[in-house]
Design an enzyme around this catalytic site. Structure first.
Site, PDB file in Angstrom:
ATOM      1  CE  LYS A  93       1.084   0.779   4.504  1.00 46.19           C
ATOM      2  NZ  LYS A  93       1.875   1.899   4.999  1.00 46.19           N
ATOM      3  CG  ASP A  95      -0.440  -0.569   7.984  1.00 45.82           C
ATOM      4  OD1 ASP A  95      -1.270   0.288   8.348  1.00 45.82           O
ATOM      5  OD2 ASP A  95       0.766  -0.323   7.801  1.00 45.82           O
TER       6      ASP A  95
END
Ligand code: ATP
Length: 305
Positions: A17, A145
């Site tokens: 990401k 995350d």
């Protein structure tokens, strides 16, 4: 329907990401900072292949330097499999073969992607059949995350970054990532941020994702997104790695519409106007001896391939 593939195992792919917006607020007593972030999953993937075994074991290979990745119980993918086994009460085991492409300790959530992929792979291999929401909940216990690596796409994260809401994004954004030979530890970067804020006597305000970021994502407009990119960890990452400042300047000089340190760094992400420009930029940076790669986002979250 079974998800076990011809080779007797399950292969799951999960994305790295980029935080296109990361506002960091104050630090809680548990050490975590309050965050408001906009994540975009990008086309740099970790693969986890889970095969049936009596025990839980792991091996790690990769296109990136994997020297910093533990192959013991502390590996996030193994911890994910163990947590799933405990929670579901299964007595089945698995061997996890982790194939890494996301730079280690690069600020792109590679370890979190491994954990997400391991959860999905073992859930399919063991037939434990958890709902997406249950996998998200387990993921949040492994790392802030991990829920986003499960979800993918584009999302807003609050709290520790783990309270997610999907965001609308149109079209595709083209990025050029420049990998660094040495990683940065995420806790070290947060500590440096706290130190810098204390030194400047700067308090942290309640973080929020600005509406202009959401508009730019919704419009699929890289120039508009370039105006709103923000990473509150960047100053701290640059303080620990001053060489990254020259790298940011170099990418802009070679045509990037914007550049920022990805998460806690040291990977630097350059936003390009389109795929053609990204191609030219990555070629120019590679010609200068840098490890540059082209990716695009948003892409899907962890899923069986
Ligand atoms: P963050 O999610 O905080 O942005 P990052 O992308 O900077 O993290 P990762 O590559 O996810 O960094 O890993 C950070 C550290 O976690 C590594 O240095 C390593 O010691 C440890 N680790 C544990 N399991 C893994 C894994 N499967 N892959 C990579 N690192 C792992």
């Amino acid at each position: 329907m079974t998800l076990i593939q011809d080779f007797g195992g399950v292969r799951v792919r999960a994305p790295g990401k980029i935080n296109v917006f990361l506002a960091v607020g104050g630090r809680h007593d548990d050490g975590y900072h309050e965050l408001a972030t906009a994540f975009q999953a990008v086309s740099l993937y970790e693969d986890v292949v889970a095969t049936a075994s009596d025990e839980l074991t792991i091996s790690v290979t990769g296109d990136v330097d994997i020297a910093g990745v533990p192959e013991d119980e502390s590996n996030l993918a193994l911890r994910a499999a163990r947590l799933l086994a405990e929670e579901t009460g299964t007595r089945l085991g698995a061997h996890l073969d982790v194939r890494k492409a996301v730079p280690v300790a690069g600020g792109m959530g590679g370890g979190s992607a491994d954990a997400a992929a391991a959860l999905v792979a073992c859930d399919a291999l063991w037939g434990t059949g958890l709902a997406a929401r249950e996998l998200q909940e387990l993921g949040a216990r492994l790392g802030a995350d991990v829920p986003f690596a499960l979800m993918g796409g584009t999302a807003i994260g609050t709290g520790r970054g783990d309270r997610l809401n999907p965001a609308l994004a149109r079209g595709r954004f083209d990025w050029v990532l420049v990998e660094s030979p040495f990683g940065l530890s995420t806790p070290d970067v947060y500590r440096e941020l706290d130190r810098l804020r204390e030194e400047e006597g700067a308090g942290a305000s309640a973080p929020a994702v600005e509406a202009t970021v959401l508009q730019a994502l919704r419009a699929g407009d890289p120039e508009a997104l370039a105006e709103t990119l923000r990473n509150d960890l960047q100053e701290a990452a640059l303080s620990l790695r001053p060489d990254l400042r020259a790298l940011l300047d170099r990418g802009i000089a070679r045509g990037a519409v914007a550049g920022l340190v990805s998460g806690s760094g040291p990977t630097v992400a350059f936003l390009a106007a389109d795929a053609e420009q990204a191609k030219r930029l990555s070629r120019a940076l590679r010609d200068e001896g840098l490890r540059a790669m082209r990716v695009h986002g948003p892409v899907h979250g962890a899923r069986v391939v």
